[in-house]
Scaffold this motif. Structure first.
Motif, PDB file in Angstrom:
ATOM      1  N   VAL A   1      -2.690   3.673  -3.415  1.00 29.88           N
ATOM      2  CA  VAL A   1      -2.677   2.867  -4.256  1.00 29.88           C
ATOM      3  C   VAL A   1      -2.409   1.398  -3.586  1.00 29.88           C
ATOM      4  O   VAL A   1      -1.502   1.201  -2.938  1.00 29.88           O
ATOM      5  CB  VAL A   1      -1.886   3.078  -5.567  1.00 29.88           C
ATOM      6  CG1 VAL A   1      -0.438   2.924  -5.192  1.00 29.88           C
ATOM      7  CG2 VAL A   1      -2.269   1.980  -6.679  1.00 29.88           C
ATOM      8  N   ILE A   2      -3.137   0.488  -4.158  1.00 30.24           N
ATOM      9  CA  ILE A   2      -2.814  -1.056  -3.551  1.00 30.24           C
ATOM     10  C   ILE A   2      -2.452  -1.958  -4.570  1.00 30.24           C
ATOM     11  O   ILE A   2      -3.098  -2.299  -5.673  1.00 30.24           O
ATOM     12  CB  ILE A   2      -4.246  -1.670  -2.892  1.00 30.24           C
ATOM     13  CG1 ILE A   2      -4.643  -0.593  -1.729  1.00 30.24           C
ATOM     14  CG2 ILE A   2      -3.826  -2.999  -2.389  1.00 30.24           C
ATOM     15  CD1 ILE A   2      -5.997  -1.066  -1.076  1.00 30.24           C
ATOM     16  N   GLU A   3      -1.314  -2.564  -4.461  1.00 29.61           N
ATOM     17  CA  GLU A   3      -0.825  -3.587  -5.407  1.00 29.61           C
ATOM     18  C   GLU A   3      -0.776  -4.981  -4.608  1.00 29.61           C
ATOM     19  O   GLU A   3      -0.515  -5.226  -3.372  1.00 29.61           O
ATOM     20  CB  GLU A   3       0.754  -3.440  -5.822  1.00 29.61           C
ATOM     21  CG  GLU A   3       1.163  -4.467  -6.486  1.00 29.61           C
ATOM     22  CD  GLU A   3       2.623  -4.361  -7.076  1.00 29.61           C
ATOM     23  OE1 GLU A   3       3.309  -3.428  -6.522  1.00 29.61           O
ATOM     24  OE2 GLU A   3       2.952  -4.669  -8.067  1.00 29.61           O
TER      25      GLU A   3
ATOM     26  N   SER B   1       6.686  -7.039  -6.569  1.00 35.35           N
ATOM     27  CA  SER B   1       6.260  -5.876  -6.841  1.00 35.35           C
ATOM     28  C   SER B   1       6.314  -5.279  -8.258  1.00 35.35           C
ATOM     29  O   SER B   1       7.675  -5.026  -8.555  1.00 35.35           O
ATOM     30  CB  SER B   1       6.160  -4.738  -5.845  1.00 35.35           C
ATOM     31  OG  SER B   1       5.480  -3.441  -6.235  1.00 35.35           O
TER      32      SER B   1
ATOM     33  N   CYS C   1       4.765   4.306  -3.721  1.00 28.98           N
ATOM     34  CA  CYS C   1       5.026   3.839  -4.939  1.00 28.98           C
ATOM     35  C   CYS C   1       5.859   4.702  -5.766  1.00 28.98           C
ATOM     36  O   CYS C   1       6.100   5.813  -5.574  1.00 28.98           O
ATOM     37  CB  CYS C   1       3.351   3.654  -5.444  1.00 28.98           C
ATOM     38  SG  CYS C   1       2.646   5.166  -6.241  1.00 28.98           S
TER      39      CYS C   1
ATOM     40  N   ILE D   1       0.791  -1.216  -0.038  1.00 30.76           N
ATOM     41  CA  ILE D   1       0.119   0.034  -0.016  1.00 30.76           C
ATOM     42  C   ILE D   1       0.812   1.069  -0.140  1.00 30.76           C
ATOM     43  O   ILE D   1       1.708   1.394   0.688  1.00 30.76           O
ATOM     44  CB  ILE D   1      -1.045  -0.080   1.221  1.00 30.76           C
ATOM     45  CG1 ILE D   1      -1.675  -1.301   1.455  1.00 30.76           C
ATOM     46  CG2 ILE D   1      -1.724   1.280   1.335  1.00 30.76           C
ATOM     47  CD1 ILE D   1      -2.237  -1.630   2.463  1.00 30.76           C
ATOM     48  N   CYS D   2       0.344   2.142  -0.833  1.00 32.66           N
ATOM     49  CA  CYS D   2       1.195   3.422  -0.861  1.00 32.66           C
ATOM     50  C   CYS D   2       0.775   4.491   0.075  1.00 32.66           C
ATOM     51  O   CYS D   2      -0.566   4.876   0.289  1.00 32.66           O
ATOM     52  CB  CYS D   2       1.151   4.112  -2.383  1.00 32.66           C
ATOM     53  SG  CYS D   2       1.918   5.781  -2.366  1.00 32.66           S
TER      54      CYS D   2
ATOM     55  N   LYS E   1       4.899  -1.976  -8.794  1.00 31.76           N
ATOM     56  CA  LYS E   1       4.732  -0.603  -8.642  1.00 31.76           C
ATOM     57  C   LYS E   1       5.573   0.216  -7.427  1.00 31.76           C
ATOM     58  O   LYS E   1       5.279   1.254  -7.106  1.00 31.76           O
ATOM     59  CB  LYS E   1       3.201  -0.471  -8.014  1.00 31.76           C
ATOM     60  CG  LYS E   1       2.149  -1.024  -9.016  1.00 31.76           C
ATOM     61  CD  LYS E   1       0.961  -0.745  -8.702  1.00 31.76           C
ATOM     62  CE  LYS E   1      -0.230  -1.278  -9.860  1.00 31.76           C
ATOM     63  NZ  LYS E   1      -1.605  -1.016  -9.369  1.00 31.76           N
ATOM     64  N   PHE E   2       6.280  -0.594  -6.823  1.00 36.74           N
ATOM     65  CA  PHE E   2       7.123  -0.022  -5.799  1.00 36.74           C
ATOM     66  C   PHE E   2       8.550  -0.303  -5.665  1.00 36.74           C
ATOM     67  O   PHE E   2       9.143  -1.252  -6.191  1.00 36.74           O
ATOM     68  CB  PHE E   2       6.594  -0.669  -4.123  1.00 36.74           C
ATOM     69  CG  PHE E   2       5.262  -0.159  -4.005  1.00 36.74           C
ATOM     70  CD1 PHE E   2       5.004   0.873  -2.947  1.00 36.74           C
ATOM     71  CD2 PHE E   2       4.182  -0.687  -4.515  1.00 36.74           C
ATOM     72  CE1 PHE E   2       4.043   1.184  -2.444  1.00 36.74           C
ATOM     73  CE2 PHE E   2       2.938  -0.322  -4.241  1.00 36.74           C
ATOM     74  CZ  PHE E   2       2.850   0.617  -3.034  1.00 36.74           C
ATOM     75  N   ASN E   3       9.416   0.550  -5.492  1.00 40.82           N
ATOM     76  CA  ASN E   3      10.679   0.264  -5.343  1.00 40.82           C
ATOM     77  C   ASN E   3      11.382   0.151  -4.240  1.00 40.82           C
ATOM     78  O   ASN E   3      12.622  -0.366  -3.996  1.00 40.82           O
ATOM     79  CB  ASN E   3      11.453   1.757  -5.707  1.00 40.82           C
ATOM     80  CG  ASN E   3      11.459   1.889  -7.579  1.00 40.82           C
ATOM     81  OD1 ASN E   3      11.555   1.039  -8.138  1.00 40.82           O
ATOM     82  ND2 ASN E   3      11.455   3.269  -7.756  1.00 40.82           N
ATOM     83  N   PHE E   4      10.515   0.149  -2.956  1.00 41.96           N
ATOM     84  CA  PHE E   4      11.087  -0.157  -1.558  1.00 41.96           C
ATOM     85  C   PHE E   4       9.964  -0.144  -0.762  1.00 41.96           C
ATOM     86  O   PHE E   4       8.825   0.303  -0.892  1.00 41.96           O
ATOM     87  CB  PHE E   4      12.186   0.784  -1.092  1.00 41.96           C
ATOM     88  CG  PHE E   4      11.729   2.287  -0.778  1.00 41.96           C
ATOM     89  CD1 PHE E   4      11.163   2.741   0.067  1.00 41.96           C
ATOM     90  CD2 PHE E   4      11.857   3.395  -1.973  1.00 41.96           C
ATOM     91  CE1 PHE E   4      10.716   3.940   0.163  1.00 41.96           C
ATOM     92  CE2 PHE E   4      11.164   4.367  -1.916  1.00 41.96           C
ATOM     93  CZ  PHE E   4      10.700   4.894  -0.868  1.00 41.96           C
TER      94      PHE E   4
END
Ligand SMILES: [Mn+2]
Ligand SMILES: [Mn+2]
Ligand SMILES: [Zn+2]
Ligand SMILES: [Zn+2]
Lengths: 136, 136
Positions: A95-97, B114, A131, A89-90, B116-119
């Motif tokens: 936003v949710i992945e 993931s 994100c 979660i960002c 969408k995320f880098n960390f």
DNA sequence: ATTCAGGTGCAAAACATTTGCATCTGAAGA
DNA sequence: TCTTCAGATGCAAATGTTTTGCACCTGAAT
């Protein structure tokens, strides 16, 4: 398909109603954690009351059709319980992945440390970060 | 000790006030996730406003002093952020047991899946079940 | 077709949390 | 120690989400 949906309701002893089918429809077409208000918006055409949505979400969770998802926000989010997975979660945009990672040993490990529980029914795992979009 | 507490506040650029010290006191003496109302009850003697407690909880979370804990209930619970750990929560009575289990690989595994995320900054893990008392 | 437990709508209530604004206070500097 | 003011607090009111009470309706079993 509607048959599946009806069957799912009947299998847990719930009446099959247009409202319930419509709500399940939303969950099927939108594979991510959503809240009551979102469903309400999606179903503007067919007059359904927001209260009914809240009641339905509770009922579905009790019956194991839906799972409560913690997204660290104001409102209660739910998703179809059928597929077990976790969330990224960002913190910025929310936003949710979804990720399928699940260490099956988690429950066992946790239980081995517990003094107050004999068994674990479920777990929830959420990862928080910023994100790529919000990072830029 | 009060010195530690004051130092903690100053180190994050917050003024040292009786209210804040009292609230931190409650967290120190009660090592489990608690909510605003609980703190309010505990501090009935010294007149402190519930609003102040809410504001303080937010501030402390922003400053990294407290961590938000998802206990799948109505109200927002927090605990001291210093010790990373996870929770076992009883679906019946809500009792919370803390466990130190933490698979360090969790974050890395999640990130590898993931797009969408880098960390990842943090994660939260909660286990749900029915405690021995409620089971009986 | 009848029956009724369970489902739904509507209005109102309950609750947790936030916000606006006036006043107060901690702590930095003179 | 005295002054100063950004930040902290109290109080009242607003917000936003979720629940409840109650009358009416409907699915599904007989
Ligand atoms: Mn899992
Ligand atoms: Mn951990
Ligand atoms: Zn984002
Ligand atoms: Zn219990």
């Amino acid at each position: 398909m509607k048959k599946d949906t009806s069957a799912k309701l009947m299998s847990v002893g719930l009446k099959v109603t247009p409202n319930r089918l419509a709500i399940l429809e939303v969950f099927s077409s939108d594979c991510r954690p959503i809240n009551a208000e979102y469903i309400f918006q999606k179903l503007q055409g067919q007059n359904i009351n927001l209260v009914t949505i809240y009641r339905t979400l509770s009922t579905f969770e009790e019956k194991g059709i839906l799972r409560f998802v913690n997204v660290h926000t104001d409102s209660a989010h739910y998703e179809l319980a059928e597929h077990h997975h976790h969330h990224l979660i960002c913190k910025d945009c929310g936003v949710i992945e979804e990720i399928s990672i699940c260490n099956k040993l988690l429950d066992k490990d946790a239980l081995s440390q517990s003094k107050k529980f004999n068994f674990i029914e479920s777990h929830s795992v959420e990862f928080f970060g910023v994100c790529k979009k919000c990072e830029a």
